[in-house]
Each structure stands twice: as C-alpha cells, then as structure tokens.
Enzyme design. Structure first.
Site: not given
Ligand code: PBG
Length: 324
Positions: A121, A194, A247, A273
């Site tokens: 991404c 996730k 996650k 985050s």
């Molecule tokens: C992307 C990825 C994401 C995170 C880790 N790897 C974001 C998403 O799926 O948009 C999020 C980590 C975070 O929010 O700290 N593959």
C-alpha cells in the site's frame, strides 16, 4: 464465605501484590515500529503521532541505539518509497528503502531483531495493499508480488517478514517463495487477524498509504466478526505462519484471548497508531496520566494473550518498566 474469604488480604501491601502479580510486561516483549524515508538527516514529525518521526537511515540508527539501550531488541520497518507505481516496484527493489534499512541496521546492531512489514500500500499509486486489475484487487497476482517483496527483504537480511496485506493465500505464497530462494529458516509473523479499522488513520498519514479510492473492507476483517478471525488464524497456521498477530490490540482483546486459548503459536498484538494517538492526545491535555495509562493498556494486551506487542510507546514503556 465472608469473612473467611477476603481477597483483599493479598492486596494489603506492595510485597504481597508483587508476589501474586500474574502478568509482568517486560521490555523484551516490545517491538518498535520505524518509518524509513530516503535521504539524510531526516527527522520528519508525524502530526497525528506526537513523538514519532519518519527517519532516514542515519537518524533511524540513533533511535535504534536508544531503543536497544532501553532493552527493546526488535523493530519493525515500514518504508516510504521515492516513487509509487502500479506494481509497487520499490517494494521489492534490492536498493529500496526497507532493504537498505535492513542492511544498515543489521550491520550497526547485529543483536537487533529486524522485522519487515510486507505490503504494497505504501508503494502502489492506488494505495491498496494488492495489485489492481480492472479496478479490482487481483488477489492471486498480488500474492505472487508479495512473495517477491518478502524474498527481497530476506535477501537484505531481514530476520522475520510480516505480511500485512490480508490477501488470501499470501502466507503460503511467501513461505514457498522464501523456501525456494533458500530462506527456509526465515519466520513469518502473519498479520493473521487484521480488522478494517478506523484506528489506522495516523499510520496512513505517516506512511502515505491512504487508499486513493474505496477502502480496505474488501480484504481486511469486519470489526463485527469474531468467528471469521478464528478462520483466518487457522488458515495462516496451516499455510505456515510462525507467529500470529491481532490488530488493532485494545479494542480486540476478546479475539486475542480466544486465539491464546485455541492456538499454541506465539501471538503478537499491534497497539496501532490510533491507539497511541488517543493516549497521547488525552495525556497532552492532562486528561490522563500517561505513564500508568500506557502501562495499563500494554499490560492488558499481554494479559489477554499477546507474547509480543508492537507499539509506538516501545522505548518509553521499556524505560518506565526498568525504572520500576
Ligand atoms: C498497511 C499497514 C497498516 C498498518 C500497518 N500496516 C495500515 C492499513 O492497513 O491501512 C497500521 C498500523 C498502525 O495504524 O499503526 N498494510
């Protein structure tokens, strides 16, 4: 039962409480995420993640030195490429930012465990985690590409690869790719469960990975679903995952606990985050006391079943833990 039963007896003083403490969070449980950018002397603040910067390799070394000093022995790398394109070319470039970062950190910190996030991404123009065909995610082409990315990370010296894309079959594809290229001993930490979460917002600002159209609900899990998460974990286990991750962390402790009861693999949880941003924001306004709130959240994540925790608080938390 009362007054024979008095649970408070074991809470009367610090020594007793210490004796019967069930969960001990330790610095070794923590993994520090790092955002890497090209260039030198870069320390780019991320507005929605106070205290977190995007680093070039030189300044990243300074952060890692501090982390190691605090007792944090593992990092996970996220790259911000020089350019984006349809195939996410830089994601597997031997001279890409993550590959360069791995080499540099392994050289400067031989004892450090370097984990790499495997995804597209940040690298694709679309901002999606897979490749597109006719405006849709092409799952099976994507996993071939993801395996190339993982192999390039292993070739650079990554200790562990961590796919976060949520494509079907990607763990098997990555395992086969690694084995074929002679990396049979490189473990896969799978972002098995996730969720399509609103708590990733600040990360997308940091990584520049906001999808340019649509959202990620076509591949990430529906936050309303529990059973589906068990199915995802089971599949990743069968496909060869070595560690399973949940996650986000705090809003999904029920999932973590159930995985702990059903699977014997090590479990990871990602305090994402948005979880960090909430704590920082409240602490910044004086609405929460930061240290106890952060340690409570992290301890809860461990108590629910996580062996390792990815957190932007890794260094601070490690220091708080060792200060006692
Ligand atoms: C992307 C990825 C994401 C995170 C880790 N790897 C974001 C998403 O799926 O948009 C999020 C980590 C975070 O929010 O700290 N593959």
């Amino acid at each position: 039962m009362f007054p024979v039963q008095r649970p408070r007896r074991l809470r009367e003083n610090a020594a007793l409480r210490f004796l019967v403490t069930e969960t001990r969070l330790e610095p070794r449980n923590l993994v520090l995420p790092l955002f890497l950018v090209h260039g030198e002397g870069q320390r780019q603040p991320v507005p929605s993640l106070p205290g977190v910067n995007r680093h070039s390799l030189d300044t990243a070394g300074e952060v890692v030195a501090g982390a190691v000093d605090a007792g944090v022995r593992a990092v996970i790398l996220f790259g911000i490429p020089a350019a984006k394109d349809e195939r996410g070319t830089e994601a597997s470039d031997p001279l890409g930012i993550v590959q360069e970062g791995v080499r540099r950190l392994k050289e400067d910190f031989p004892e450090l465990l370097v984990i790499t996030d495997v995804c597209l991404c940040q690298y694709t123009g679309s901002g999606h985690c897979g490749l597109l065909r006719d405006g849709r995610i092409d799952n099976d082409a994507s996993i071939v590409r993801l395996a190339e990315v993982a192999v390039s990370h292993a070739q650079a010296g990554a200790d562990v690869v961590a796919p976060s894309d949520m494509m079907d079959g990607r763990v098997a594809a990555i395992r086969a790719g690694l084995d074929r290229e002679g990396y049979g001993m490189t473990p896969i930490l799978s972002y098995a469960v996730k969720y399509a979460s609103a708590f990733y917002g600040p990360f997308r600002e940091a990584a520049g990975s906001e999808p340019q159209f649509g959202d990620r609900r076509g591949y990430q899990l529906n936050p309303a679903n529990f059973r589906e998460s068990m199915r995802e974990a089971e599949l990743d286990l069968q496909e060869g995952a070595d560690i399973l991750m949940v996650k986000p962390a705090l809003p999904y402790l029920d999932i973590l606990r159930s995985l702990r009861e059903r699977f014997d693999l090590p479990l990871a949880a990602y305090q994402v985050s948005g979880e960090y941003a909430m704590l920082k924001a409240a602490a910044g306004r004086g609405w929460l006391e930061e240290r106890p709130a952060v340690l409570e959240a992290l301890t809860a994540i461990k108590r629910a079943g996580a062996d390792l925790i990815l957190t932007y608080y890794a260094v601070e938390a490690a220091r708080w833990l060792t200060e006692g």
